[in-house]
Design an enzyme around this catalytic site. Sequence first.
Site, PDB file in Angstrom:
ATOM      1  CG  PHE A 122       3.908  -3.511  -3.244  1.00 11.52           C
ATOM      2  CD1 PHE A 122       3.195  -2.544  -3.938  1.00 11.52           C
ATOM      3  CD2 PHE A 122       3.440  -3.924  -2.004  1.00 11.52           C
ATOM      4  CE1 PHE A 122       2.025  -1.998  -3.397  1.00 11.52           C
ATOM      5  CE2 PHE A 122       2.281  -3.376  -1.455  1.00 11.52           C
ATOM      6  CZ  PHE A 122       1.570  -2.416  -2.160  1.00 11.52           C
TER       7      PHE A 122
ATOM      8  CG  ASP B  93       9.120  -5.845   2.192  1.00  7.90           C
ATOM      9  OD1 ASP B  93       8.528  -6.799   2.727  1.00  7.90           O
ATOM     10  OD2 ASP B  93       8.523  -4.914   1.604  1.00  7.90           O
TER      11      ASP B  93
ATOM     12  CE  LYS C 189       0.752  -9.125   0.906  1.00  2.00           C
ATOM     13  NZ  LYS C 189       1.710  -8.048   0.616  1.00  2.00           N
TER      14      LYS C 189
HETATM   15  C1  PLP Z   1       1.890  -6.647   0.739  1.00  2.00           C
HETATM   16  C2  PLP Z   1       3.266  -6.144   0.883  1.00  2.00           C
HETATM   17  C3  PLP Z   1       3.543  -4.976   1.619  1.00  2.00           C
HETATM   18  C4  PLP Z   1       2.459  -4.138   2.221  1.00  2.00           C
HETATM   19  O1  PLP Z   1       1.719  -4.833   3.183  1.00  2.00           O
HETATM   20  P1  PLP Z   1       0.288  -4.264   3.647  1.00  2.00           P
HETATM   21  O2  PLP Z   1      -0.086  -5.170   4.791  1.00  2.00           O
HETATM   22  O3  PLP Z   1      -0.644  -4.354   2.482  1.00  2.00           O
HETATM   23  O4  PLP Z   1       0.492  -2.873   4.089  1.00  2.00           O
HETATM   24  C5  PLP Z   1       4.868  -4.587   1.738  1.00  2.00           C
HETATM   25  N1  PLP Z   1       5.857  -5.304   1.189  1.00  2.00           N
HETATM   26  C6  PLP Z   1       5.628  -6.428   0.492  1.00  2.00           C
HETATM   27  C7  PLP Z   1       6.782  -7.195  -0.086  1.00  2.00           C
HETATM   28  C8  PLP Z   1       4.327  -6.877   0.294  1.00  2.00           C
HETATM   29  O5  PLP Z   1       4.091  -7.958  -0.433  1.00  2.00           O
END
Ligand code: PLP
Length: 409
Positions: free
Chosen positions: A148, A232, A261
């Site tokens: 994600f 990420d 986050k």
């Molecule tokens: C939540 C998340 C995102 C996206 O973050 P948002 O602040 O919701 O745009 C991207 N990468 C990872 C691994 C995430 O957990």
Amino acid sequence: MNRIPETEALTKPHLLAEKAARYLYPNYARPDVVLVRGQGARVWDESGREYLDFYAGVAVSTLGHSHPALVRAISEQATRLVHTSNYYYNEPNILLAEQLATRAKMAHVFFCNSGTEANEAMLKLARRHFFERGDANRYEIIAFESAFHGRTMGSLAATGTAKYRQGFGPLGGVTHVPYGDLAAVESVLSARVAGIIVEPMLGEGGAVEAPPGFLRALRAIADQHGILLLVDEIQTGIGRTGSFLATGAEEVRADALTLAKGLGGGVPIGALLTGPHLEAALPKGSHGSTFGGNPLASAAALAVLQTLDEEGLVERARELGVRLRDRLDALVKKSAFVTERRGRGLLQAIELVPQVSAGAVLARLRERGLLVTLAGANALRLTPPLVLTDEEFEKGLSILEETLQDLSS
Ligand SMILES: *Cc1c(COP(=O)(O)O)cnc(C)c1O
């Protein structure tokens, strides 16, 4: 001004639920629960019901709710300066950049407001890096299934779950291969590939850890082929997995890395950290953000980092993570409904048998006062705040164990 007095809203919860259904865009499936207050790892709804927060706003509220250090930082900064835009520098932002670059051993930091924006910036950086070097045909990205990376068009293209991409195409420039599969990565390498984007542990994908050595092998592939390793750490970063960065545990160096986050402890902020060799990738004016790195969010993130140190919260996440692992492993052995435990630190999940819906169990847990989230195929994900007390840990796990036990009757 058409504003309901707070007291009226709170004494007539049905009024709020009705308004929610009427005015809020219906893109989320949520229960009729309106959260109004939080303290540490506990939150209360508008009817005064108390819940134990084992999701922390999806791995966001690092310091729990209403932490005095965060409240003080936000309040003090609000009396001084909330916004400047990036036409000028602001003090908390400079100090935060120094903190992040130092802790992550990276050269520079670009700030934005969310995870998807941070990844969007990282993907743009990868393309532009090769463009600036006269290799504009290197624009493709290798990403992983079930990963994600966010919901904006670029990050969405990298997100590896079909249901999130469905109906939003065409989304191009990304090839997905199975997570952990090095041979599959090798098989899709070409002269068009600019980089590999990877989560050190799949978060939304269900707290799936990378196989041992996987990240280091990706580093080697990137070096060998002159492409970028884009990491990420939006969900895994800021101590959540028991080290400041999840890649820190394996000592893998990213060319670029994203955070969001947990960084602001609930105040929206995202960051792209880059290595020294990428300082020419995004020339002046080529990328930007109006709100990114604003004084308020930066002050909040500084308070989060300082509190991590003062309260030893990264070690706490590691220690609680070990206890959580042991309790969940016991649950896998004991419960006929739990097939697997995954993850580490305070990012762990249990997979349920297909006959039991994780969504239904989540609702039961909520009725008993425990909030968790779903992840992966049919899993419950636990991401409590790093300030969780021993007592709260015990209580949360008791609710989980009892609820799963009661499923058999
Ligand atoms: C939540 C998340 C995102 C996206 O973050 P948002 O602040 O919701 O745009 C991207 N990468 C990872 C691994 C995430 O957990």
